[in-house]
Write an enzyme that holds these catalytic residues in place. Structure first.
Site, PDB file in Angstrom:
ATOM      1  CG  ASP A 143      -1.184 -12.838  -3.218  1.00  0.00           C
ATOM      2  OD1 ASP A 143      -1.303 -13.254  -1.987  1.00  0.00           O
ATOM      3  OD2 ASP A 143      -0.132 -11.630  -3.593  1.00  0.00           O
ATOM      4  CG  HIS A 210      -2.249 -10.928   0.268  1.00  0.00           C
ATOM      5  ND1 HIS A 210      -1.710 -11.204  -0.319  1.00  0.00           N
ATOM      6  CD2 HIS A 210      -1.842  -9.706   1.109  1.00  0.00           C
ATOM      7  CE1 HIS A 210      -0.154 -10.472  -0.555  1.00  0.00           C
ATOM      8  NE2 HIS A 210      -0.418 -10.115   0.690  1.00  0.00           N
ATOM      9  CB  SER A 545       0.557  -7.108   0.157  1.00  0.00           C
ATOM     10  OG  SER A 545       1.935  -7.918   0.987  1.00  0.00           O
TER      11      SER A 545
END
Length: 757
Positions: A143, A210, A545
């Site tokens: 990620d 994220h 996600s």
């Protein structure tokens, strides 16, 4: 080809990382991946790999030094290959070289809570009862890195790091150390030619939030009374709160290079992770062809992970359309996104007391009870060169500050690429009313007080403005309301069938991916707008996600109870125990949600599993016409495809779901051999129940399976024969369920029928 990366939604985008094409400073060379299959031997070393790869590059005009300069990275730990700057002639030469499986241009992928784990039936009490089982599980997360100081990565109460771990914590001046929760952290920046983007850290530290969000969703520690400015308040934790996390930073500013993704996979497999979570993908928008399995860095990495007993959980992408699903390799778990029974709503009230229930994550309490109201199209920044059409969308600098300052602005969002709140913010507006239809199941954060209403409702607001001399309005802070029924497939979630192997049902499963609260980076804007300076510990976002790490957490939960289970067995357990998602509102049916919503508690004791090994996947690839030589390199073993070149090879894959695609106007007959392994009571008898799709005759032979021992395997055959041909397009759903006592092992059946094609 456009690609997708981090998979979460940022208004009006859904998060999922994408892969895009790299370019070099030199016009005549581009960055390529040369994939060479499995490592040639268990003792293959970096020195041997580099020497071999340089030798392959040597035919480039020049010396060995030139070859070294062309070489960007060698992959040698878990699979064989390299990244290099190559000319078109060299690409052609290497593609025909013995020992090379594929040569493909490096692309870039986009990075595709307090309530969600309770919603899928995994309450905190169940997680805390089995913490000791989880502490040996290591989750690898590919990620955008991690914010290590977050409470979600606190290691209080954790024992020593598992002895099987052999990874690294790459420390830098801004990333000092790991701990017993965050046991590994690496970063990769070889796939880019541009300087480091502003605000990024050349370290495993997260600048956009994220990676922090996804990692904490998988295996974050328990944090009491977390919230986003009071919204979604509760206990936030991952699916396996005492499992360990290893972060592999392969993504930068919402994009990820193939070169770095493969390097991250290579390391993660070698380091000793048990499950890999990848909220990243190649987004094609549903229109362009997706990359071939051997030109897809995620599929390649996941295949080698599978060979070493590691399941890879992937986002399904956020392109919404039928046929847009990504990350659909049969050896991966492909995860769609769905709603939970909570929705954030922000009420809009007009001066005439008419009110609308809008969707938004609005954390603001407006200072005054009422504010003047103006339509953006009536407030164009004419001196700046903007027209009324421009300003109707409230784009950056399109609004005249002298008109909108201190007012709530009505903005018409015409496409998902617009960000209306930034224009209102820089012009001094007090708030925004956003007219937008496509995604009314998802709430977004904004830099100003805002709510999202339908275009029809927006026209009512505009009529009020035009009929009133002094229109006024108020936008309330969001509240969490009940969203029933749920789960419903998220509007943004990509749908099947896949365009490479359409007879394999994808996505496999769905998980919560809408309005998820989890940890956040301290330097990332809350609304993903760089102008937003609010700093938060937790944020609420949406996307595949977010659903992917929920499924990863469920897989890690199953792995903690069954450390010797194969990736296919774990995937089977999750799919066959999934909650049937056949609800009004799920029009895409299994093309949207696969086998249904994850049910982690049931998955640890599924009764029967459909196990599959690398050879079975190879047989399937043979049936699709893949080259024997390439498949031998992939496995390191002799492969003969001569007897497997038929569509039946896909149907023969021992998969937990069944799908038939028929474009013909003639009746069809399809057969699906299946083998189940008994992982429940040693002595057990399962009987089959068939819910046949409309117009289909489905038979199972035998219809009873009697087991006498644990791990015993038994086979059966499914025959599907069409009896009624629909007049046009149809999705025909059914199921096959093996039952014994409290055990129910369900496989969805989907017939995708379009006689017009």
């Amino acid at each position: 080809m456009a690609a997708t990366g981090i998979s979460h939604l940022v208004f009006p985008f859904i998060f999922l990382l994408s892969l895009c094409t790299s370019a070099s400073q030199h016009l005549n060379v581009k960055l390529y991946i040369v994939y060479m299959g499995d490592v040639p031997s268990p003792d293959y070393s970096q020195t041997a790999a580099t020497a071999s790869h340089v030798l392959l590059l040597h035919p480039v005009p020049g010396s060995h030094e030139v070859a070294h300069e062309s070489l960007v990275h060698s992959y040698w730990k878990s699979f064989n290959g390299f990244a290099a700057w190559l000319s078109s002639s060299h690409v052609q030469h290497l593609a025909s070289t013995e020992g090379v499986v594929s040569v493909f241009k490096s692309k870039k992928a986009q990075l595709l809570t307090s309530r969600s784990w309770d919603f899928v039936g995994l309450p905190l009490s169940q997680q805390t009862n089995y913490l000791e089982y989880q502490s040996d599980v290591i989750v690898g997360v590919l990620d955008s890195a991690v914010w290590p100081e977050s409470e979600s990565f606190d290691d209080a109460g954790l024992g020593p790091i598992p002895s099987k771990w052999r990874g690294l914590c790459e420390t830098t001046p801004d990333f000092k150390a790991c701990n017993k929760k965050l046991i590994g952290a690496r970063f990769y920046y070889r796939g880019f030619t541009s300087p480091l983007p502003a605000g990024e850290f050349l370290s495993p530290r997260d600048s956009d939030g994220h990676g922090t969000h996804t990692a904490s969703t998988v295996a974050g520690s328990i944090v009491r009374n977390a919230s986003l400015f009071g919204l979604a308040q509760g206990n936030v934790r991952g699916g396996v709160p005492s499992a360990r996390i290893a972060m592999y930073k392969a993504c930068w500013s919402l994009s990820c290079s193939d070169v770095d993704l493969l390097a991250a996979f290579d390391d993660a497999i070698y380091d000793g992770v048990d499950v890999i979570s990848v909220s990243i993908g190649y987004s094609t928008g549903g229109f362009l062809p997706p990359p071939d399995y051997f030109e897809d860095s995620i599929a390649i990495g996941a295949f080698h992970a599978m060979k070493r007993g590691i399941l890879t959980s992937n986002s399904a992408c956020n392109d919404a359309l039928e046929g847009s699903v990504c990350n659909f390799s049969p050896w991966s778990l492909t995860v769609a996104a769905s709603t939970i029974d909570r929705q954030f709503k922000s009420e809009l009230t007009l001066g005439n007391q008419m009110s609308f229930e809008g969707h938004a994550i609005n954390t603001f309490i407006m200072e005054q009870p009422w504010y003047p109201l103006v339509y953006g199209g009536d407030a164009a920044n004419v001196s700046g060169g903007f027209s009324s059409e421009d300003s109707s969308g409230c784009g950056l600098y399109s609004l005249d500050p002298s008109i909108v300052e201190g007012k709530i602005v009505v903005c018409y969002l015409s496409s998902p690429g617009d960000l209306p709140d930034g224009g209102v913010y820089v012009s001094g507006g007090a708030g925004a009313i956003i007219m937008y239809d496509p995604m009314n199941d998802t709430a977004f954060s904004f830099m100003v007080p805002a709510t999202v209403i339908s275009r029809k409702q927006g026209e009512v607001v505009r009529s009020y403005i035009n009929s009133t001399r002094s229109p006024i309005a108020s936008i309330a802070k969001s509240v969490a309301g009940n969203d029933s029924p749920a789960p419903i497939t998220a509007s943004f979630s990509s749908k099947g069938p896949s365009k490479i192997t359409p007879d394999l049902l994808k996505p496999d499963i769905t998980a919560p991916g809408v309005d998820i609260l989890a940890a956040w980076s301290k330097v990332a804007p809350m609304s993903i707008d760089p102008l937003d300076k609010r700093v938060v510990d937790f944020s609420i976002i949406s996307g595949t996600s977010m659903s992917c790490p929920h499924a990863t957490g469920a897989a890690a939960y199953v792995k903690s109870f069954h450390p010797d289970w194969s990736p296919a067995a774990i995937k089977s357990a999750l799919m066959t125990t999934a909650l049937d998602a056949t609800l009004d509102g799920n029009e895409a049916a299994e093309l949207g949600y696969g086998a249904g919503q994850i049910n982690p508690l049931k998955a640890i004791n599924p009764g029967l599993v459909y196990d599959t090994d690398a050879n079975s996947y190879i047989n399937m690839l043979c049936s699709q016409g893949y080259n024997e030589t390439s498949l031998r390199l992939l496995t390191g073993e002799f492969i003969s495809c001569s007897s497997k070149l038929s569509k039946q090879g896909v149907w023969e894959l021992n998969y937990p779901s069944i799908m038939v695609i028929s474009n013909a106007s003639e009746p069809f007959l399809a057969q699906f051999p299946r083998t189940v392994t008994n992982v429940g009571p040693a002595k057990s008898t399962y009987e089959v129940k068939i819910d046949a799709p409309f117009g289909m005759n489905v038979t199972v032979e035998p219809d009873t399976l009697t087991f006498t021992s644990s791990n015993q395997k038994m086979s059966y055959n499914v025959k599907i024969e069409s009896q009624v041909i629909p007049d046009n397009y149809a999705l025909l759903s059914g199921a096959l369920t093996w039952s014994f006592g409290n055990y129910s092992v369900r496989s969805p059946i989907l017939v995708y029928y379009d006689v017009k094609q």
